[in-house]
Structures are given as structure tokens and as C-alpha cells.
Motif scaffolding. Structure first.
Motif, PDB file in Angstrom:
ATOM      1  N   PRO A 275       0.836  -1.201   0.000  1.00  0.00           N
ATOM      2  CA  PRO A 275       0.000   0.000   0.000  1.00  0.00           C
ATOM      3  C   PRO A 275       0.873   1.255   0.000  1.00  0.00           C
ATOM      4  N   CYS A 276       0.495   2.218  -0.816  1.00  0.00           N
ATOM      5  CA  CYS A 276       1.270   3.457  -0.912  1.00  0.00           C
ATOM      6  C   CYS A 276       0.324   4.646  -0.789  1.00  0.00           C
ATOM      7  N   LYS A 277       0.593   5.491   0.181  1.00  0.00           N
ATOM      8  CA  LYS A 277      -0.174   6.733   0.308  1.00  0.00           C
ATOM      9  C   LYS A 277       0.532   7.789  -0.529  1.00  0.00           C
ATOM     10  N   LEU A 278      -0.114   8.223  -1.595  1.00  0.00           N
ATOM     11  CA  LEU A 278       0.483   9.191  -2.498  1.00  0.00           C
ATOM     12  C   LEU A 278      -0.134  10.565  -2.256  1.00  0.00           C
ATOM     13  N   ILE A 279       0.723  11.537  -1.977  1.00  0.00           N
ATOM     14  CA  ILE A 279       0.293  12.924  -1.778  1.00  0.00           C
ATOM     15  C   ILE A 279       0.885  13.747  -2.912  1.00  0.00           C
ATOM     16  N   VAL A 280       0.029  14.249  -3.795  1.00  0.00           N
ATOM     17  CA  VAL A 280       0.480  15.053  -4.936  1.00  0.00           C
ATOM     18  C   VAL A 280       0.065  16.497  -4.700  1.00  0.00           C
ATOM     19  N   ILE A 281       1.052  17.383  -4.713  1.00  0.00           N
ATOM     20  CA  ILE A 281       0.793  18.799  -4.462  1.00  0.00           C
ATOM     21  C   ILE A 281       0.769  19.537  -5.799  1.00  0.00           C
ATOM     22  N   GLU A 282      -0.371  20.121  -6.078  1.00  0.00           N
ATOM     23  CA  GLU A 282      -0.588  20.787  -7.358  1.00  0.00           C
ATOM     24  C   GLU A 282       0.373  21.960  -7.533  1.00  0.00           C
ATOM     25  N   GLY A 283       1.044  21.981  -8.687  1.00  0.00           N
ATOM     26  CA  GLY A 283       1.924  23.095  -9.013  1.00  0.00           C
ATOM     27  C   GLY A 283       3.315  23.011  -8.414  1.00  0.00           C
ATOM     28  N   MET A 284       3.601  21.982  -7.601  1.00  0.00           N
ATOM     29  CA  MET A 284       4.910  21.892  -6.947  1.00  0.00           C
ATOM     30  C   MET A 284       5.900  21.128  -7.803  1.00  0.00           C
ATOM     31  N   GLY A 285       7.125  21.611  -7.838  1.00  0.00           N
ATOM     32  CA  GLY A 285       8.193  20.939  -8.554  1.00  0.00           C
ATOM     33  C   GLY A 285       9.029  20.083  -7.621  1.00  0.00           C
ATOM     34  N   HIS A 286      10.324  19.992  -7.917  1.00  0.00           N
ATOM     35  CA  HIS A 286      11.243  19.138  -7.144  1.00  0.00           C
ATOM     36  C   HIS A 286      11.774  19.936  -5.951  1.00  0.00           C
ATOM     37  N   THR A 287      10.933  20.075  -4.946  1.00  0.00           N
ATOM     38  CA  THR A 287      11.261  20.938  -3.813  1.00  0.00           C
ATOM     39  C   THR A 287      10.525  20.479  -2.561  1.00  0.00           C
ATOM     40  N   ILE A 288      10.653  21.251  -1.499  1.00  0.00           N
ATOM     41  CA  ILE A 288       9.986  20.948  -0.234  1.00  0.00           C
ATOM     42  C   ILE A 288       8.674  21.733  -0.175  1.00  0.00           C
TER      43      ILE A 288
END
Length: 301
Positions: A275-288
Motif C-alpha cells: 500500500p502506498c499513500k500518495l500525496i500530490v501537491i498541485e503546481g509543486m516541482g522538485h522541492t519541499i
């Protein structure tokens, strides 16, 4: 008071913007001041200044900036300078060749003598210890300053492991996983309370592999903007894992240039019933992400 890595990143962003706007005089002035504020970053500052002088076709000053870095005892991985097209007008000169030679000697010396380092931050009494793995071409101290807020410092104990694999001055990577595994498993990075492993970018890839090692005792792995560039190698770890309870959390952005790798990995996780909880942040690139502290605490529970 010493300046933090976050302040250095702000300087870097400012310099890039000034150069884009062709405000070279102001960029040079700011970077000259920065030499005394961030002496441990003199290699990067000198490199940037050299690039500006190359844009202005001032070969003498461009070479002088690089020589100054070497005179102060710093250096680069020679490949960084040789592959930088901004320095093209000086790269065929004898002086540049001498700079590369001297830098190469220093780089090879430090590479031979490089060893893993542990940097701990936070509450020694906390029941939650987080093993943290830095970005590729970063280090434990800089990464800790990007991650640990005052609130997190009060609640958790972070063990930031610095890779022994030197890329350039003050920059380390996790390219050789067997070496990385040895670094992370050293006695100085173990704790009976350590139940979470976390990493960013290549450090996130390494954290996932460590989590699925047969003798791993981590309860949770949190992967921030993983690259998942070597999915076949990752799959070898996944198919052999023996964890009865898995908690894998991936935090990424839909503008991250490795986002498609993450999406291609999801069926592989499913294949091995992970199981993988995937959190995708809209508009975010390779950053924190701006809300990283909130996301970390939410997924530690």
C-alpha cells in the motif's frame, strides 16, 4: 551569528534573478559580500562570479575568481567546471587547465578520505526518532536546516545521516547503494527508538530501499519527491520484502520532473501488495512543500 543554509538559498535565488535581469553589477556586489557571510560556500560563490564575468567577456576576472577559491583551500569536482557552458570562453586556456588540475588533486584527496557523518537534532527524550537522508549533492547539516522547524525539534529526534560518497566540496550523493546501506547501518546511526526513515530526492529512493531490506526495523518510510529512476533495482527489493505491515508515504508535486516515474511505480507497488499513500501537491516541482511540517506530523501518527 552564522547565517543558515536557508539564507544562502535566498542569496542564490536573488543572484539568479539579478543575472536574468542583466543587473550584473548588483549581482557581483551581493556575491562579493556573501564571501564573508558564507565562507563555507566560497566554491559556489566563486563559480557564480566567474560565470558572470564570462558573460561580460572578462576572462581575467573570471579566472581570478576561480583561483581565489583554490587559494582559500576550497575546490570543486573538476567535472562541474569542465561541463559548465557558461565558462566556455576560459575553458581552453592554460590557466583554466591549471585550475582543473589543482582542484582535481584536492577533490581526489577529500574523496579518498570522506566518511559518513551523523548530525542529530531535536529532543533526545522523544519516543520517535527519524532517520533522515539528504538530497543528492547536499549534506546532513544543510538538509537539517531545510527540514527541522522549532516545533519538530521539540517533538522528535532527527538523525541526519551524511553519505560518505563525495560529489564536490560539501556535497554528497547516494549513488552506490551498498555503500549507502553501510553508512546508514553504522552503529552511530542506530537507535532502538528509530522507527521512521525519511529522505528527499535520491535520499528518498535510498530510504525506500532501506525500508524494504530484510532486516529493516523501520515502521514507516516517508519519501519526499523521490526520483525512482532505477525502478528495476527498486523492484528487486520490493519482491523480497517480508514486512507484514507496510506504511509507505510518497510526497511529490505534479510539476516535479520525476513525477512520471512515481506514477509508473504505483503499479509495481500494487503488484507486490504494497500500500502506498500518495500525496500530490498541485503546481509543486522538485522541492519541499510549504506545508511540509504539517504533512510530516500527519504521516508520523
Amino acid at each position: 551569528m552564522s547565517k543558515t543554509f536557508l539564507e544562502f538559498l535566498n542569496l542564490q535565488k536573488s543572484a539568479i534573478n539579478l543575472i536574468k535581469e542583466e543587473q550584473f553589477k548588483e549581482a557581483i556586489s551581493n556575491l562579493e559580500t556573501a564571501k564573508t557571510i558564507f565562507p563555507n560556500k566560497i566554491d559556489r560563490i566563486g563559480h557564480w562570479l566567474s560565470g558572470i564575468y564570462c558573460i561580460q567577456n572578462n576572462k581575467e576576472k573570471a579566472l581570478s575568481e576561480l583561483k581565489e577559491v583554490l587559494n582559500k583551500g576550497s575546490y570543486w569536482n573538476p567535472a562541474i567546471l569542465k561541463n559548465d557552458t557558461d565558462l566556455s570562453i576560459i575553458q581552453d586556456s592554460e590557466e583554466f587547465a591549471e585550475i582543473i588540475h589543482k582542484s582535481g588533486k584536492l577533490y581526489n584527496f577529500h574523496k579518498r578520505n570522506s566518511s559518513s557523518v551523523l548530525h542529530t537534532v531535536g529532543n533526545d527524550e522523544s519516543e520517535t526518532t527519524i532517520t533522515a537522508l539528504h538530497w543528492k549533492n547536499s549534506n546532513a547539516l544543510d538538509f537539517s536546516e531545510q527540514i527541522v522547524t522549532d516545533n519538530l525539534k521539540e517533538r522528535y529526534l532527527f538523525s541526519f545521516v551524511q553519505s560518505s560518497q563525495l560529489f564536490s566540496n560539501g556535497c554528497y550523493h547516494w549513488d552506490d547503494y551498498d555503500v549507502a546501506k553501510t553508512d546508514i547501518e553504522r552503529p552511530h546511526s542506530k537507535s532502538n527508538k528509530s522507527n521512521i526513515i525519511f529522505g528527499a530526492s535520491q535520499g528518498a529512493d535510498t530510504a525506500i530501499k532501506m525500508y524494504f531490506e530484510l532486516n529493516s526495523n523501520y515502521d514507516t518510510v516517508i519519501a519526499l519527491v523521490p526520483t525512482l529512476s532505477n525502478l528495476d533495482t527498486m523492484e528487486e527489493k520490493l519482491k523480497k520484502h517480508q514486512k507484514t505491515k507496510v506504511k509507505l508515504v510518497i510526497i511529490t508535486g505534479d510539476k516535479d520532473y520525476f513525477y512520471h516515474n512515481v506514477m509508473e511505480a504505483l503499479p509495481v507497488f500494487e503488484k507486490y501488495k504494497i500500500p502506498c499513500k500518495l500525496i500530490v501537491i498541485e503546481g509543486m516541482g522538485h522541492t519541499i512543500p510549504d506545508n511540509f511540517e504539517e504533512l510530516l506530523e500527519e504521516n508520523i501518527k
